[in-house]
Design a protein around this motif. Structure first.
Motif, PDB file in Angstrom:
ATOM      1  N   ARG A  69      17.013   4.445   6.915  1.00 20.40           N
ATOM      2  CA  ARG A  69      16.919   5.095   5.706  1.00 20.40           C
ATOM      3  C   ARG A  69      17.054   6.555   5.775  1.00 20.40           C
ATOM      4  NH1 ARG A  69      12.282   1.370   4.689  1.00 20.40           N
ATOM      5  NH2 ARG A  69      12.895  -0.222   2.892  1.00 20.40           N
ATOM      6  N   SER A  70      16.426   7.208   6.767  1.00 26.28           N
ATOM      7  CA  SER A  70      16.706   8.547   6.825  1.00 26.28           C
ATOM      8  C   SER A  70      18.052   9.073   7.034  1.00 26.28           C
ATOM      9  CB  SER A  70      15.581   9.232   7.980  1.00 26.28           C
ATOM     10  OG  SER A  70      15.960   8.606   9.530  1.00 26.28           O
ATOM     11  N   ARG A  71      19.066   7.986   7.684  1.00 22.05           N
ATOM     12  CA  ARG A  71      20.260   8.441   7.825  1.00 22.05           C
ATOM     13  C   ARG A  71      21.336   7.945   6.853  1.00 22.05           C
ATOM     14  NH1 ARG A  71      17.027   8.878  11.892  1.00 22.05           N
ATOM     15  NH2 ARG A  71      17.562  10.067  13.810  1.00 22.05           N
ATOM     16  N   GLY A  72      20.743   7.525   5.547  1.00 28.07           N
ATOM     17  CA  GLY A  72      21.534   7.254   4.579  1.00 28.07           C
ATOM     18  C   GLY A  72      21.699   5.899   4.316  1.00 28.07           C
ATOM     19  N   ALA A  73      21.178   4.889   5.327  1.00 23.76           N
ATOM     20  CA  ALA A  73      21.567   3.502   4.869  1.00 23.76           C
ATOM     21  C   ALA A  73      20.793   3.193   3.771  1.00 23.76           C
ATOM     22  CB  ALA A  73      20.963   2.659   6.120  1.00 23.76           C
ATOM     23  N   ARG A  74      21.653   2.300   3.122  1.00 25.03           N
ATOM     24  CA  ARG A  74      20.620   1.653   1.794  1.00 25.03           C
ATOM     25  C   ARG A  74      20.078   0.298   2.017  1.00 25.03           C
ATOM     26  NH1 ARG A  74      26.061   0.649  -1.592  1.00 25.03           N
ATOM     27  NH2 ARG A  74      26.589  -0.056   0.654  1.00 25.03           N
ATOM     28  N   ALA A  75      18.706   0.270   1.685  1.00 29.14           N
ATOM     29  CA  ALA A  75      17.851  -0.716   2.058  1.00 29.14           C
ATOM     30  C   ALA A  75      17.284  -1.451   0.750  1.00 29.14           C
ATOM     31  CB  ALA A  75      16.846  -0.530   2.993  1.00 29.14           C
ATOM     32  N   ALA A  76      16.988  -3.002   0.925  1.00 33.89           N
ATOM     33  CA  ALA A  76      16.308  -3.542  -0.151  1.00 33.89           C
ATOM     34  C   ALA A  76      15.281  -4.280   0.497  1.00 33.89           C
ATOM     35  CB  ALA A  76      17.309  -4.521  -0.905  1.00 33.89           C
ATOM     36  N   VAL A  77      14.232  -4.631  -0.216  1.00 36.08           N
ATOM     37  CA  VAL A  77      12.994  -5.511   0.063  1.00 36.08           C
ATOM     38  C   VAL A  77      12.763  -6.652  -0.947  1.00 36.08           C
ATOM     39  CG1 VAL A  77      10.486  -5.478   0.768  1.00 36.08           C
ATOM     40  CG2 VAL A  77      11.998  -3.282   1.379  1.00 36.08           C
ATOM     41  N   ALA A  78      12.602  -7.680  -0.375  1.00 36.47           N
ATOM     42  CA  ALA A  78      12.213  -9.035  -1.382  1.00 36.47           C
ATOM     43  C   ALA A  78      10.884  -8.789  -1.849  1.00 36.47           C
ATOM     44  CB  ALA A  78      12.625 -10.082  -0.425  1.00 36.47           C
ATOM     45  N   PHE A  79       9.938  -8.469  -1.006  1.00 40.87           N
ATOM     46  CA  PHE A  79       8.458  -8.509  -1.398  1.00 40.87           C
ATOM     47  C   PHE A  79       8.125  -6.922  -1.162  1.00 40.87           C
ATOM     48  CE2 PHE A  79       9.826 -12.961  -0.622  1.00 40.87           C
ATOM     49  CZ  PHE A  79       9.313 -13.563  -1.730  1.00 40.87           C
ATOM     50  N   ASP A  80       8.155  -6.280  -2.154  1.00 39.49           N
ATOM     51  CA  ASP A  80       7.898  -4.849  -2.111  1.00 39.49           C
ATOM     52  C   ASP A  80       6.579  -4.721  -2.869  1.00 39.49           C
ATOM     53  OD1 ASP A  80       7.692  -2.213  -1.514  1.00 39.49           O
ATOM     54  OD2 ASP A  80       9.617  -1.738  -2.860  1.00 39.49           O
ATOM     55  N   PHE A  81       5.396  -5.401  -2.318  1.00 35.79           N
ATOM     56  CA  PHE A  81       4.154  -5.305  -3.006  1.00 35.79           C
ATOM     57  C   PHE A  81       3.569  -4.062  -3.015  1.00 35.79           C
ATOM     58  CE2 PHE A  81      -0.428  -6.305  -3.482  1.00 35.79           C
ATOM     59  CZ  PHE A  81      -0.460  -7.325  -4.595  1.00 35.79           C
ATOM     60  N   GLU A  82       3.119  -3.574  -4.024  1.00 31.45           N
ATOM     61  CA  GLU A  82       2.403  -2.294  -4.332  1.00 31.45           C
ATOM     62  C   GLU A  82       1.079  -2.379  -4.532  1.00 31.45           C
ATOM     63  OE1 GLU A  82       3.791   0.704  -4.060  1.00 31.45           O
ATOM     64  OE2 GLU A  82       5.711   0.214  -4.036  1.00 31.45           O
ATOM     65  N   GLY A  83       0.207  -1.490  -3.711  1.00 30.50           N
ATOM     66  CA  GLY A  83      -1.389  -1.515  -4.076  1.00 30.50           C
ATOM     67  C   GLY A  83      -2.137  -2.461  -2.625  1.00 30.50           C
ATOM     68  N   ALA A  84      -1.143  -2.736  -1.697  1.00 31.67           N
ATOM     69  CA  ALA A  84      -1.960  -3.288  -0.612  1.00 31.67           C
ATOM     70  C   ALA A  84      -2.279  -2.205   0.140  1.00 31.67           C
ATOM     71  CB  ALA A  84      -0.791  -4.040   0.202  1.00 31.67           C
ATOM     72  N   ALA A  85      -3.777  -2.378   1.012  1.00 29.66           N
ATOM     73  CA  ALA A  85      -4.388  -1.507   1.756  1.00 29.66           C
ATOM     74  C   ALA A  85      -3.301  -0.992   2.940  1.00 29.66           C
ATOM     75  CB  ALA A  85      -5.413  -2.078   2.429  1.00 29.66           C
ATOM     76  N   ARG A  86      -3.309   0.210   3.008  1.00 30.29           N
ATOM     77  CA  ARG A  86      -2.618   0.857   4.191  1.00 30.29           C
ATOM     78  C   ARG A  86      -0.999   0.581   3.915  1.00 30.29           C
ATOM     79  NH1 ARG A  86      -6.274  -0.461   9.120  1.00 30.29           N
ATOM     80  NH2 ARG A  86      -4.205  -1.117   9.850  1.00 30.29           N
ATOM     81  N   HIS A  87      -0.601  -0.020   2.706  1.00 28.93           N
ATOM     82  CA  HIS A  87       0.737  -0.160   2.568  1.00 28.93           C
ATOM     83  C   HIS A  87       1.352  -1.185   3.485  1.00 28.93           C
ATOM     84  CE1 HIS A  87       0.828   3.263  -0.027  1.00 28.93           C
ATOM     85  NE2 HIS A  87       0.517   4.102   1.159  1.00 28.93           N
ATOM     86  N   ASN A  88       0.448  -2.356   3.710  1.00 24.81           N
ATOM     87  CA  ASN A  88       0.955  -3.439   4.721  1.00 24.81           C
ATOM     88  C   ASN A  88       0.486  -4.772   3.950  1.00 24.81           C
ATOM     89  OD1 ASN A  88       1.195  -5.190   6.946  1.00 24.81           O
ATOM     90  ND2 ASN A  88       0.207  -4.086   8.259  1.00 24.81           N
ATOM     91  N   PRO A  89       1.104  -5.245   2.884  1.00 24.89           N
ATOM     92  CA  PRO A  89       0.819  -6.459   2.164  1.00 24.89           C
ATOM     93  C   PRO A  89       0.783  -7.648   3.154  1.00 24.89           C
ATOM     94  CG  PRO A  89       3.045  -5.768   1.940  1.00 24.89           C
ATOM     95  CD  PRO A  89       2.309  -4.618   2.683  1.00 24.89           C
ATOM     96  N   GLY A  90       1.605  -7.763   4.034  1.00 24.02           N
ATOM     97  CA  GLY A  90       1.618  -8.781   5.151  1.00 24.02           C
ATOM     98  C   GLY A  90       0.008  -9.134   5.564  1.00 24.02           C
ATOM     99  N   LEU A  91      -0.498  -8.068   5.930  1.00 17.27           N
ATOM    100  CA  LEU A  91      -1.917  -8.129   6.533  1.00 17.27           C
ATOM    101  C   LEU A  91      -2.818  -7.968   5.486  1.00 17.27           C
ATOM    102  CD1 LEU A  91      -1.881  -6.356   9.785  1.00 17.27           C
ATOM    103  CD2 LEU A  91      -1.668  -8.783   9.511  1.00 17.27           C
ATOM    104  N   PHE A  92      -2.996  -7.245   4.491  1.00 15.79           N
ATOM    105  CA  PHE A  92      -3.859  -6.607   3.538  1.00 15.79           C
ATOM    106  C   PHE A  92      -3.748  -7.339   2.091  1.00 15.79           C
ATOM    107  CE2 PHE A  92      -4.059  -3.840   6.854  1.00 15.79           C
ATOM    108  CZ  PHE A  92      -5.236  -4.007   7.447  1.00 15.79           C
ATOM    109  N   ALA A  93      -2.677  -8.243   1.741  1.00 16.90           N
ATOM    110  CA  ALA A  93      -2.508  -8.858   0.690  1.00 16.90           C
ATOM    111  C   ALA A  93      -1.842 -10.170   0.838  1.00 16.90           C
ATOM    112  CB  ALA A  93      -1.823  -7.939  -0.364  1.00 16.90           C
ATOM    113  N   PRO A  94      -2.157 -11.067   1.568  1.00 19.05           N
ATOM    114  CA  PRO A  94      -1.406 -12.198   2.044  1.00 19.05           C
ATOM    115  C   PRO A  94      -1.341 -13.280   0.648  1.00 19.05           C
ATOM    116  CG  PRO A  94      -3.138 -12.318   3.202  1.00 19.05           C
ATOM    117  CD  PRO A  94      -3.324 -10.990   2.886  1.00 19.05           C
TER     118      PRO A  94
END
Length: 511
Positions: free
Chosen positions: A63-88
């Motif tokens: 991303r820092s080098r200009g690549a475009r990215a997308a996220v299928a499950f960009d869940f907001e509000g999970a602790a430490r910005h880690n929804p896989g562990l903190f908002a399963p």
């Protein structure tokens, strides 16, 4: 240019290595990259670097080098910005097809801090078709049993009355060890709570007791009991475990039964009467409380084909075993596990185990232990030379043996003991937390860094201070602290002996 399944911006995960849960670097859950990115010079430069694991900084780098990215499950509000562990649970509800395996590698109080409750998540994925037995048979081999029991909420509180009936009749054998005759009447009374036919096998220590037990059983004729067998299983130093693994090995290795209920008449002459009485009730009530309760136990095995054992949680009312369940047995347990081929990680502090030696389980879950041909000599050798007592060690590794073969365990309580246990535990935890800052995970980490407080004398306090603030110096001085601790213990014993002798002399003079 690339697409991620779940965003993870957790760049500084907590390390609970002292508690047995170090940081584990895992590959991405799922990432797709276009050919244009894969064939770029930046891609080649990125992977030419030495990377011991698949770098979690991949997304940030490109991303820092200009690549475009997308996220299928960009869940907001999970602790430490880690929804896989903190908002399963939120991810599953949003349609995410992946449950992150790292959930089962976490320090349970760390999940507790962010109210990550796995039990409803596991229930939900089972409802939508996930093969839950496959999950249990996998994670039990890689997660310490007590940690899994806590993280996944594997305590069942069963009612004494139920309208549910058993869908299938399971072949049950009740295996009881009776070192004396004082338990026979209560045993017969408790066995009336079994709601279906069963066989009864009793082991005892000599032929005279065996003959008396046979007469008592012939006179009582327990209801629903199809077959009774009394065996003499004298294993010096083997206690109830020796009687089971030596005297009833054929039952564990055979295919005659679907379930085995293990009971024994404990003799706790060294315990105060209230403690001994409560411990006896705690074990028996939580396995044979009532016919409805036993139906609930049997239903657990009907519903979960991978369930190996159920037993009451570690007793803590009247006992100080909490925090020291392994005691001096942990190193010896590692040795026995290596001998048996058990690779399941051990819990750091106390094992998940049927303390008290009473449980209900599938014989297949015990087969790994029974296949090793234990004999009386094994138990005799363990009592000499200060070795860990084999019978107590075996009691502690039963769930590890079950897990190695893919079977998981659950703990069980009836309503009365759940009420007693929780209220007592809550108060004790509140008191123990009163002098340490932060959440329980932080408190535990703080105390583990300090190390054992011993008897709280000047040597122990100095060592704890150095462990906390100057760990390198504490490591260098460890042999000196050990010697000082032994000297302090010896001096304390000497002073106690002198005081006792002086007190005895004074009382004699007064008389």
């Amino acid at each position: 240019d690339f697409w991620e399944l779940i965003r993870n911006d957790d760049r500084h995960p907590n390390d609970y290595g002292l508690e047995g849960f170090p940081i584990r670097h895992r590959p991405w859950i799922w990432t797709v990259a276009r050919r244009s990115l894969i064939e770029s010079d930046e891609w080649a430069r990125y992977w030419s670097a030495d990377r011991g694991h698949l770098d979690t900084g991949f997304a940030d780098h490109f991303r820092s080098r200009g690549a475009r990215a997308a996220v299928a499950f960009d869940f907001e509000g999970a602790a430490r910005h880690n929804p896989g562990l903190f908002a399963p649970g939120k991810l599953i509800e949003a349609g995410c097809p992946v449950l992150v395996r790292g959930l089962f590698d976490q320090f349970p109080p760390a999940l507790d801090q962010f109210a990550v409750i796995l039990r409803p998540v596991l229930k939900r994925i089972e409802e939508v078709g996930y093969p839950i037995d496959l999950l249990w048979s996998s994670v039990v081999r890689t997660t310490p049993p007590r940690a899994l029991n806590a993280s996944a909420g594997m305590l069942e509180i069963l009612p004494d009355r139920t309208d549910v009936t058993l869908e299938e009749v399971q072949r049950v054998c009740v295996v009881v060890h009776l070192p004396g005759l004082g338990f026979v009447d209560e045993l017969l009374d408790r066995l009336q709570n079994l709601p279906q036919a069963y066989d009864l096998v009793i082991t005892t220590t000599d032929g005279i007791k065996a003959a008396r037990i046979r007469k008592l059983l012939e006179r009582a004729k327990p209801a629903l009991c199809q077959r009774v067998e009394v065996r003499v299983a004298w294993v010096p130093g083997g206690r109830d475990m020796g009687a089971l693994l030596v005297g009833c090995r054929d039952i564990l290795l055979g295919d005659d039964y679907d379930l085995i209920m293990r009971l024994h008449g404990r003799q706790s002459g060294h315990k105060p009467i209230n403690v001994a009485e409560y411990a006896r009730r705690y074990q028996l009530d939580n396995l044979l409380s009532s016919p409805g309760y036993v139906i609930g136990l049997l239903r657990l095995f009907e519903n979960e084909k991978g369930l190996g054992l159920v037993f009451p949680p570690m007793i803590h009312v009247g006992y100080r075993i909490m925090g020291r369940g392994w005691g001096s047995y942990r190193d010896a347990a590692k040795s026995v596990c290596r001998e048996l081929g058990i690779r399941v990680p051990l819990d750091e502090v106390s094992p998940l185990a049927p303390f008290g030696g009473m449980w209900l389980g599938r014989p297949q879950a015990l087969r790994l232990m029974a296949e090793r041909a234990w004999n009386a000599r094994d138990y005799g050798l363990s009592r000499r030379g200060g070795h860990a007592e084999l019978s107590r060690l075996q009691e502690r590794i039963i769930p590890l043996a079950a897990a190695e073969t893919g079977y998981h365990c659950r703990t069980v309580l009836n309503h009365e003991h759940a009420e007693i246990s929780f209220s007592a535990m809550e108060f004790k935890a509140d008191q123990l937390s009163s002098t340490a800052p932060g959440y329980p995970a932080e408190q535990i980490h703080f105390l583990r860094r300090m190390g054992s407080m011993g008897r709280g004398g000047p040597v122990s306090l100095t060592r704890m201070y150095l462990n906390l603030h100057f760990p390198f110096i504490a490591q260098l001085l460890r042999p000196a602290f050990r010697s000082a601790g032994i000297a302090a213990s010896w001096l304390g014993s000497f002073r106690g002996g002198v005081r006792s002798a002086v007190g005895s002399f004074r009382s004699k003079r007064q008389r």
